[in-house]
Design an enzyme around this catalytic site. Structure first.
Site, PDB file in Angstrom:
ATOM      1  N   ASN A   1      23.988  31.933  -0.669  1.00 38.46           N
ATOM      2  CA  ASN A   1      25.305  32.315  -1.198  1.00 38.46           C
ATOM      3  C   ASN A   1      26.132  33.123  -0.206  1.00 38.46           C
ATOM      4  O   ASN A   1      26.956  33.945  -0.595  1.00 38.46           O
ATOM      5  CB  ASN A   1      25.158  33.099  -2.514  1.00 38.46           C
ATOM      6  CG  ASN A   1      24.277  32.387  -3.515  1.00 38.46           C
ATOM      7  OD1 ASN A   1      24.464  31.193  -3.758  1.00 38.46           O
ATOM      8  ND2 ASN A   1      23.318  33.078  -4.080  1.00 38.46           N
ATOM      9  N   HIS A   2      25.920  32.876   1.076  1.00 41.24           N
ATOM     10  CA  HIS A   2      26.703  33.519   2.138  1.00 41.24           C
ATOM     11  C   HIS A   2      27.583  32.432   2.763  1.00 41.24           C
ATOM     12  O   HIS A   2      27.278  31.895   3.823  1.00 41.24           O
ATOM     13  CB  HIS A   2      25.781  34.134   3.194  1.00 41.24           C
ATOM     14  CG  HIS A   2      24.759  35.076   2.639  1.00 41.24           C
ATOM     15  ND1 HIS A   2      23.556  35.344   3.272  1.00 41.24           N
ATOM     16  CD2 HIS A   2      24.768  35.829   1.502  1.00 41.24           C
ATOM     17  CE1 HIS A   2      22.874  36.224   2.543  1.00 41.24           C
ATOM     18  NE2 HIS A   2      23.588  36.526   1.470  1.00 41.24           N
ATOM     19  N   ILE A   3      28.684  32.128   2.115  1.00 42.62           N
ATOM     20  CA  ILE A   3      29.462  30.929   2.452  1.00 42.62           C
ATOM     21  C   ILE A   3      30.434  31.245   3.580  1.00 42.62           C
ATOM     22  O   ILE A   3      31.243  32.166   3.486  1.00 42.62           O
ATOM     23  CB  ILE A   3      30.230  30.415   1.222  1.00 42.62           C
ATOM     24  CG1 ILE A   3      29.289  30.311   0.017  1.00 42.62           C
ATOM     25  CG2 ILE A   3      30.842  29.049   1.512  1.00 42.62           C
ATOM     26  CD1 ILE A   3      30.003  30.149  -1.314  1.00 42.62           C
TER      27      ILE A   3
END
Length: 552
Positions: free
Chosen positions: A483-485
């Site tokens: 979830n580190h876009i």
């Protein structure tokens, strides 16, 4: 205190229009409202109160807790879809060799996904800004670590970050100011693992965190509830909602359930307005002098593509054809084992320490760096599941749960992708959201740079497990999303191969900024939130300067 102006039909005008109410949008709104500008914030999701989320967490099922459902306690707007885990949906269509490695989980709600983050506040290393120059791979940033360093400091101060004052425990050590608060003290497990593994070349350091063991900025001291994910029950952890509320105290106005779908441009290709649907599906317009899209690394490029118009037929800010390309995340693996002595993880914040020795080295010319988080999430739930599978009952079951909970170790290993234009977000030709807007499709391949790092990762994990007398070692084989876009609105000096400049201002539109993870040209291996916040503050300074020149 200037405020946005509303018309009788619900349209609004302001000096600054911000789309997205997470940490980046909230910080920008606070900076600009504090500088005397009228600010309106448009958020697609719902606005609910902390106590609702805490009560939903207390009532969550064991199955959802066990399988890390960090979203289920946050009701989502029926009109603004998000990629939920429970139940899963097809809002984001995934394809490619490693499509499942990009299975993101984020919130569309006022305050954003930092409602349920681990509060890890890492900086990039200075060399991470120069990957092409130093290692011959990836891309360089158009700005240096030294350019962003003052904004890292400001972001840490805004969020009340606790980090080590001992330079030997800092990663990176290049700092112009100390952390606002000293490190969260290690738990027993962190200290014991460091004693065992560090003499063998592993560098276990404290994780800088957006919380404190002392009250900070109206937040209470962290008392170690250990469920930072999915919700800090007492509000000790930083969340983007705090800067939204600060901005509102300065005159900013937040409109929730406002789904932006269209962007107007004038003859000079300046943005003049955005259009949004309200909860009753009625369309409204927000006009302004300056615009910032801070939705997140998926929703911002999606909106830019959705908003294509006659002057920008390939999408807003997309003359380079780079919008939606270069998608990145820290796709990684997990490892778990049972140590030969009790370590008692599960007391204190969910993540407290991390092995950072493999963050940098000459090997990065050939394969990815990694970091290994020593997860501090309570092991009771997985220990219970494992013990039940053994068929135990009564006292034997209870004793085995206790043993496994005390000795269980979980490592979360992040790997570093390179920007690849073929890792791309496009608009679905078949799937629509409840408003009839095209859903995002993402093609993803972690790349050989990541795959080539696995041998090194496996060797390191086996050595760590061996030092701790580990049994039942398991290393996952599928890459997981973190979830580190990053990357979908990539930063650069050349308008032909990038979307924004070093201030996150678009090359195509003089009054449009796209701050946040989407702009980042390199991933490093650390959580992105602090870098996103720093870029947001840098963009805010750029916007203030631009408005001052215009006499606003």
């Amino acid at each position: 205190m200037p405020k946005p102006q509303f018309s009788s039909n619900g349209d609004v005008s302001a000096d600054v229009v911000i789309v997205g109410s997470g940490v980046v949008g909230g910080m920008i709104a606070h900076e600009l409202a504090s500088a005397g500008h009228s600010v309106v914030i448009l958020e697609a999701g719902l606005r609910l109160k902390r106590e609702t989320f805490v009560e939903n967490w207390r009532n969550m099922s064991f199955h959802n807790r066990l399988h890390s459902d960090f979203q289920g306690l946050y009701p989502q707007s029926p009109l603004a879809q998000a990629p939920l885990y429970f139940p899963p949906n097809d809002y984001v269509g995934l394809s490619g060799p490693n499509g499942s490695a990009f299975k993101q989980g984020y919130l569309r709600t006022v305050g954003g996904t930092t409602w349920h983050w681990a509060a890890s506040c890492w900086r990039h290393l200075p060399v991470d800004f120069e990957m092409k120059t130093r290692y011959g791979v990836g891309r360089d940033w158009p700005i240096s670590y030294q350019d962003l360093e003052p904004y890292y400091c400001r972001a840490e101060e805004e969020m009340g970050v606790s980090g080590p004052h001992d330079k030997a425990l800092q990663s990176p050590q290049e700092r112009s100011r100390p952390y606002p608060r000293d490190m969260i003290p290690f738990g027993y497990g962190d200290r014991r693992v460091a004693e065992i593994v560090n003499p063998h070349g592993f560098h276990l350091v404290p994780i800088p965190q957006g919380r404190s063991i002392q009250p900070f900025d109206d937040r209470p001291a962290c008392c170690g509830n250990n469920n930072c994910q999915p919700i800090c029950p007492i509000g000790a952890m930083y969340s983007g909602i705090q800067h939204i509320e600060k901005a509102e105290a300065k005159g900013a106005v937040t409109i929730d359930q406002a789904i932006v779908y269209k962007i107007d441009t004038d003859e000079n290709n300046r943005i003049t307005a955005v259009h949004w649907y309200d909860a009753e599906r009625k369309s409204h317009k927000a006009s302004g002098k300056t615009f910032a899209l801070a939705c997140n690394g998926i929703e911002t490029p999606r909106l830019l593509l959705l908003a294509a118009n006659s002057r920008n037929p390939n999408g807003i800010a997309n003359s380079s054809d780079q919008v939606g390309r270069n998608m990145m995340d820290h796709s990684g693996v997990h490892a778990s084992f049972l140590a030969n002595e009790p370590l008692w993880f599960g007391r204190g914040p969910a993540q407290s320490s991390c092995i950072v020795g493999p963050r940098d080295g000459d090997f990065r010319s050939h394969y990815s760096a990694n970091k290994m988080i020593l997860n501090n999430i309570s092991r009771v739930a997985p220990a219970t599941e494992q013990a039940l599978k053994l068929g135990l009952v009564g006292k034997d079951l209870n004793d085995e749960i206790r043993r496994r909970a005390a000795c269980g170790v979980d490592l979360s290993i992040s790997l570093e992708p390179l920007p690849n234009p073929n890792n791309r977000l496009t608009l679905s030709k078949s799937r629509k959201d409840p408003m009839g807007l095209a859903c995002p499709d993402i093609h993803y391949d972690v790349g050989d740079y990541v795959r080539n790092a696995l041998d090194s990762v496996h060797s390191q994990v086996k050595q760590i497990a061996g030092l701790l007398g580990g049994t039942e070692l398991h290393i996952t084989t599928d890459y997981n999303a973190n979830n580190h876009i990053m990357g979908g609105t990539i930063m650069g000096n050349n308008p032909h191969d990038s979307v924004v400049d070093g201030n996150c201002r678009t090359h195509d539109h003089a009054n449009l900024w796209l701050p946040g993870g989407g702009a980042m040209p390199s991933a490093s291996v650390v959580n992105t939130t602090l870098s996103m916040a720093a870029l947001g503050l840098k963009a805010a300074d750029s916007i203030k300067s631009d408005l001052a020149k215009a006499g606003a």
